[in-house]
Design a protein around this motif. Structure first.
Motif, PDB file in Angstrom:
ATOM      1  N   GLN A 160       0.575  -0.996  -0.114  1.00  0.00           N
ATOM      2  CA  GLN A 160       0.127   0.014  -0.066  1.00  0.00           C
ATOM      3  C   GLN A 160       1.047   0.995  -0.039  1.00  0.00           C
ATOM      4  O   GLN A 160       0.410   1.993  -0.569  1.00  0.00           O
ATOM      5  CB  GLN A 160      -0.922   0.478   2.012  1.00  0.00           C
ATOM      6  CG  GLN A 160      -2.179  -1.186   1.317  1.00  0.00           C
ATOM      7  CD  GLN A 160      -2.615  -1.400   2.444  1.00  0.00           C
ATOM      8  OE1 GLN A 160      -2.086  -1.913   3.307  1.00  0.00           O
ATOM      9  NE2 GLN A 160      -3.671  -0.287   2.567  1.00  0.00           N
TER      10      GLN A 160
ATOM     11  N   GLU B 100       1.228   4.219  -3.241  1.00  0.00           N
ATOM     12  CA  GLU B 100       0.565   5.397  -2.246  1.00  0.00           C
ATOM     13  C   GLU B 100       1.989   6.366  -2.938  1.00  0.00           C
ATOM     14  O   GLU B 100       1.336   6.884  -3.346  1.00  0.00           O
ATOM     15  CB  GLU B 100       0.782   5.568  -1.496  1.00  0.00           C
ATOM     16  CG  GLU B 100      -0.851   6.814  -0.592  1.00  0.00           C
ATOM     17  CD  GLU B 100      -1.922   6.244  -1.446  1.00  0.00           C
ATOM     18  OE1 GLU B 100      -2.131   7.480  -1.972  1.00  0.00           O
ATOM     19  OE2 GLU B 100      -2.652   6.212  -1.471  1.00  0.00           O
TER      20      GLU B 100
ATOM     21  N   ARG C 206       1.885   7.073  -7.024  1.00  0.00           N
ATOM     22  CA  ARG C 206       0.360   7.218  -7.272  1.00  0.00           C
ATOM     23  C   ARG C 206       0.822   9.345  -7.064  1.00  0.00           C
ATOM     24  O   ARG C 206       0.805  10.019  -7.129  1.00  0.00           O
ATOM     25  CB  ARG C 206      -0.515   7.044  -6.202  1.00  0.00           C
ATOM     26  CG  ARG C 206      -1.958   7.746  -7.179  1.00  0.00           C
ATOM     27  CD  ARG C 206      -3.043   6.650  -6.403  1.00  0.00           C
ATOM     28  NE  ARG C 206      -2.953   5.506  -5.722  1.00  0.00           N
ATOM     29  CZ  ARG C 206      -3.564   4.523  -5.263  1.00  0.00           C
ATOM     30  NH1 ARG C 206      -3.088   5.330  -4.246  1.00  0.00           N
ATOM     31  NH2 ARG C 206      -3.540   3.637  -5.511  1.00  0.00           N
ATOM     32  N   SER C 207       1.316   8.998  -5.803  1.00  0.00           N
ATOM     33  CA  SER C 207       1.303  10.920  -5.209  1.00  0.00           C
ATOM     34  C   SER C 207       3.146  11.442  -5.235  1.00  0.00           C
ATOM     35  O   SER C 207       3.504  12.406  -4.900  1.00  0.00           O
ATOM     36  CB  SER C 207       1.508  10.393  -3.722  1.00  0.00           C
ATOM     37  OG  SER C 207       0.796  10.393  -3.381  1.00  0.00           O
TER      38      SER C 207
ATOM     39  N   SER D 105      -0.289  14.257   6.205  1.00  0.00           N
ATOM     40  CA  SER D 105      -1.168  13.152   6.462  1.00  0.00           C
ATOM     41  C   SER D 105      -1.499  11.674   7.416  1.00  0.00           C
ATOM     42  O   SER D 105      -2.013  10.921   7.645  1.00  0.00           O
ATOM     43  CB  SER D 105      -0.279  12.125   4.581  1.00  0.00           C
ATOM     44  OG  SER D 105       0.277  13.337   4.455  1.00  0.00           O
TER      45      SER D 105
ATOM     46  N   ARG E  96      -3.672   9.776   6.440  1.00  0.00           N
ATOM     47  CA  ARG E  96      -4.240   8.880   5.816  1.00  0.00           C
ATOM     48  C   ARG E  96      -3.082   8.322   5.817  1.00  0.00           C
ATOM     49  O   ARG E  96      -2.087   8.317   5.027  1.00  0.00           O
ATOM     50  CB  ARG E  96      -4.275   9.362   4.262  1.00  0.00           C
ATOM     51  CG  ARG E  96      -5.813  10.760   4.224  1.00  0.00           C
ATOM     52  CD  ARG E  96      -5.497  11.462   2.986  1.00  0.00           C
ATOM     53  NE  ARG E  96      -5.239  11.337   1.616  1.00  0.00           N
ATOM     54  CZ  ARG E  96      -4.961  11.796   0.551  1.00  0.00           C
ATOM     55  NH1 ARG E  96      -4.330  12.896   1.149  1.00  0.00           N
ATOM     56  NH2 ARG E  96      -4.472  10.939  -0.688  1.00  0.00           N
TER      57      ARG E  96
ATOM     58  N   LEU F  78      -0.445   7.308   2.986  1.00  0.00           N
ATOM     59  CA  LEU F  78       0.462   8.201   2.167  1.00  0.00           C
ATOM     60  C   LEU F  78       1.727   8.830   3.174  1.00  0.00           C
ATOM     61  O   LEU F  78       2.222   8.982   2.610  1.00  0.00           O
ATOM     62  CB  LEU F  78      -0.934   9.784   2.701  1.00  0.00           C
ATOM     63  CG  LEU F  78      -0.514  10.696   1.045  1.00  0.00           C
ATOM     64  CD1 LEU F  78       0.009  10.109  -0.323  1.00  0.00           C
ATOM     65  CD2 LEU F  78      -0.914  11.646   1.202  1.00  0.00           C
TER      66      LEU F  78
END
Lengths: 243, 277
Positions: free
Chosen positions: B64, B68, B71-72, B234, B237, B240
Motif C-alpha cells: 500500500q 501510494e 501515485r503521489s 497525512s 491517510r 500516504l
C-alpha cells in the motif's frame, strides 16, 4: 659536527616535572658515529629529541655545525622507532614529506633515494601494504631525501626479525660510509650499538648520564660481526651495563 | 579423487556470471537487496499482526505504501528535495564548524582546558530545548529548520572530532614536526587525515539524528514543506503517511551511501590490502 655541552632536559613542570637527561656532554665529528645504549626509559630518546630540536634543554647547549639548535633544521634528519610513516600517505608522499613540508621542488633527490633503496616500484602503495623491512627503508628514504649532515636514529630497527635487522644495519653502514653524515643512534640492542657506533656511550638509569664511552675502532665493515674485536666490544658493553 | 578436486570440478569457476557475483560491489548490492527484502517482509508481517489484533488495517503494509508513493510521486518528490536540501545544508554547517573546532580543542591543551567544561555543560542538554529560542532568532522559515538540525549535529561532531584528535598517536605528530612541519601543517598533514574516518563515522550517525531533528523542526512549524510536514499532514491517510516515511528512509539511505563513497575516496588508505604481519 655535533657538540652537546652539559645538557639537562626536563619534562613537565612543578611537581610533575621529570628530569630525563642530566649534565650530558659529548661530541660527534663530521662523518662520525655515536651509539647510545642504556636501559629502557632512561632518557635516550629525550636526548635524541633534544639534538633534533624537538625538545629544549633546561641547561647546557647543543650545537650542530657551530650553530645552537633552537628548533628543527633541514640538515638534521630523524628516523623514528617505527619509521614514523603516515598511514594515509603513499610511499612516495612519505619519502617526500620533508621536502614537501619545506616547499622544495622538484623532488629528484627522493626519486634517486627511492631507486637506490629499491622502493621505486612500490611508490604508489600505502605503508599498510609494505613489509616491516620495507617500511624502515621508506623511513630511511625520507631522511636521506634531505641530504642531511646529521642523521639521528631512535631505535630504528626495534621489533624486526634478526635477519631483516642485520640487513638494514648493513644498509645503514653502507649509507653512512657513502653519504658521510654524522650519525647518532639510540638503541637498547648491544649488537646494533657495536656494529654501527664508532664510539658507544653507555647511559645510566633515569636521569640519563653518560656512565662510560667505549671506543669501537674496528667497526665500519659488514663482516665486523664475525670478528673477535666485535665480540670483545660486546663483552665490554655488557660489563659496563651490568655495573 | 579427493573432496577438494570434486568441488573444483563441479563449480562453474571460470563463468562470467560466477565471477560477477563474487565481485565485492555486486556482493554489496546483493546484501543491501536481501536486507531490504527482509525488512519489507517484517513490515508486512507486523502490518498483518496489527490487523489481526485490532481487526482494522491501522498499519499499512509495504504494498500500500509503495502504491501510494507511486501515485503521489510528484508531491512527495517536492518534499523530498526540500528536506534533503535542509539536511545536507545543516550537516555541512555542523561539519564546517564542529570539525575544525573539535580538532583545535582536542589538540591544543590550553584551549581544551578552557572549552571542555563548556562542552560538558552544554552537550547533555537535549538540543530540543533550544528550539523555542531558535524560532525566536530565525523566525519560522527555512533558516530555523536548518538551524535546529545544525545545532544538534554540531555538538555530535564537535565531541567526535575532539575525541579523535586526542587519540592520535604522538608518533605521527613527532614524525612531521621532525620533518620541519609548521603548526598549520601538523593540522593539514596529520590531524585532518587521521581523524577523517572517525568523523565520517560520526557523520553517518548524524544522518539518523539529523532526520529526527528535521522531522521535529518541520512539524513544529504550522505551515511549510518537507517530508516531516508531509507525513504529519497525512496523519489521517496512513498509506500516504507511510509513503512519506518510505521517502524519509530513502533519503537516509542515499546520504549513507554518499558518505560511504566519500570515505572510499578520501580514506583510500583504509581500504588497501593489509599485509599480514
Amino acid at each position: 659536527m655535533i657538540e652537546v655541552a652539559n645538557v639537562s632536559i626536563r619534562y613537565g613542570r612543578g611537581i610533575d616535572a621529570v628530569d630525563a637527561v642530566e649534565d650530558v656532554s659529548f661530541r660527534v665529528e663530521n662523518g662520525g658515529s655515536l651509539a647510545f645504549i642504556g636501559p629502557s626509559g632512561c632518557g635516550k630518546t629525550t636526548l635524541l629529541f633534544g639534538i633534533a630540536g624537538l625538545l629544549a634543554p633546561i641547561e647546557g647547549e647543543i650545537l650542530v655545525d657551530g650553530t645552537p639548535v633552537t628548533g628543527t633544521r633541514r640538515e638534521i634528519a630523524l628516523i623514528l622507532q617505527n619509521a614514523g610513516l603516515l598511514p594515509w600517505k603513499t610511499v612516495w608522499q612519505n619519502a617526500n614529506l620533508s621536502l614537501m613540508l619545506r616547499h622544495e621542488y622538484p623532488q629528484r633527490t627522493a626519486e634517486t633515494v627511492l631507486r637506490d633503496l629499491r622502493l621505486l616500484d612500490v611508490r604508489g602503495r600505502f605503508p599498510a601494504e609494505l613489509s616491516e623491512g620495507m617500511k624502515r627503508r621508506v623511513g630511511i628514504a625520507r631522511a636521506l631525501s634531505m641530504s642531511p649532515s646529521v642523521m639521528l636514529m631512535d631505535e630504528p630497527l626495534a621489533s624486526l626479525d634478526t635477519l631483516t635487522r642485520e640487513r638494514i644495519q648493513d644498509l645503514f653502514l653502507t649509507l653512512w660510509k657513502e653519504h658521510r653524515f654524522s650519525l647518532v643512534l639510540v638503541t637498547h640492542d648491544i649488537e646494533e650499538a657495536a656494529f654501527l657506533g664508532e664510539t658507544i656511550a653507555v647511559l645510566s638509569e633515569r636521569p640519563a648520564q653518560i656512565k662510560e664511552i667505549v671506543d669501537n675502532p674496528g667497526m665500519g665493515d659488514v663482516d665486523y660481526r664475525t670478528t673477535a674485536a666485535f665480540r670483545e666490544t660486546l663483552g665490554r658493553l655488557r660489563e659496563v651495563l651490568e655495573r | 579423487m579427493n573432496g577438494r578436486q570434486e568441488a573444483s570440478e563441479t563449480q562453474p569457476r571460470g563463468s562470467r556470471l560466477w565471477r560477477g557475483l563474487r565481485h565485492p560491489f555486486t556482493r554489496r548490492v546483493l546484501t543491501y537487496l536481501v536486507s531490504i527484502i527482509v525488512l519489507l517482509a517484517l513490515w508486512q508481517l507486523t502490518s498483518g499482526v496489527v490487523h489481526a489484533i485490532k481487526g482494522r488495517a491501522l498499519l499499512p503494509g509495504p504494498f500500500q505504501a509503495f502504491s501510494e508513493l507511486i501515485r503521489s510521486i510528484a508531491e512527495i518528490q517536492h518534499h523530498f528535495w526540500v528536506s534533503a536540501g535542509r539536511l545536507v545544508l545543516a550537516m555541512l554547517i555542523a561539519l564546517g564548524l564542529g570539525y575544525p573546532l573539535g580538532l583545535l580543542v582536542g589538540h591544543e591543551r590550553r584551549l581544551d582546558q578552557f572549552v571542555s567544561p563548556m562542552i560538558y555543560i552544554t552537550y547533555p542538554i537535549p538540543q530540543v530545548a533550544f528550539i523555542l529560542f531558535l524560532f525566536l532568532v530565525f523566525g519560522i522559515g527555512n533558516a530555523v529548520k536548518v538551524a535546529i538540525v545544525a545545532v544538534a549535529l554540531f555538538f555530535q561532531l564537535l565531541v567526535s572530532a575532539r575525541g579523535a584528535a586526542k587519540n592520535i598517536s604522538q608518533e605521527y605528530i613527532t614524525s612531521v614536526l621532525s620533518a620541519g612541519a609548521t603548526r598549520r601543517q601538523v593540522y593539514w598533514h596529520v590531524l585532518l587525515p587521521a581523524t577523517l574516518p572517525d568523523i565520517l563515522t560520526s557523520l553517518r550517525v548524524s544522518v539518523g539524528l539529523g532526520m529526527a531533528f528535521l522531522y521535529i523542526a518541520e512539524t513544529s512549524a504550522a505551515l511549510g514543506s518537507g517530508l516531516g510536514r508531509f507525513v504529519k499532514g497525512s496523519m489521517y491517510r496512513p498509506a500516504l503517511a507511510s509513503a512519506g516515511i518510505v521517502a524519509m528512509a530513502a533519503l537516509g539511505l542515499l546520504l549513507y551511501l554518499l558518505i560511504d563513497v566519500l570515505e572510499r575516496l578520501a580514506c583510500r588508505w583504509k581500504y588497501t590490502q593489509q599485509r599480514p604481519r
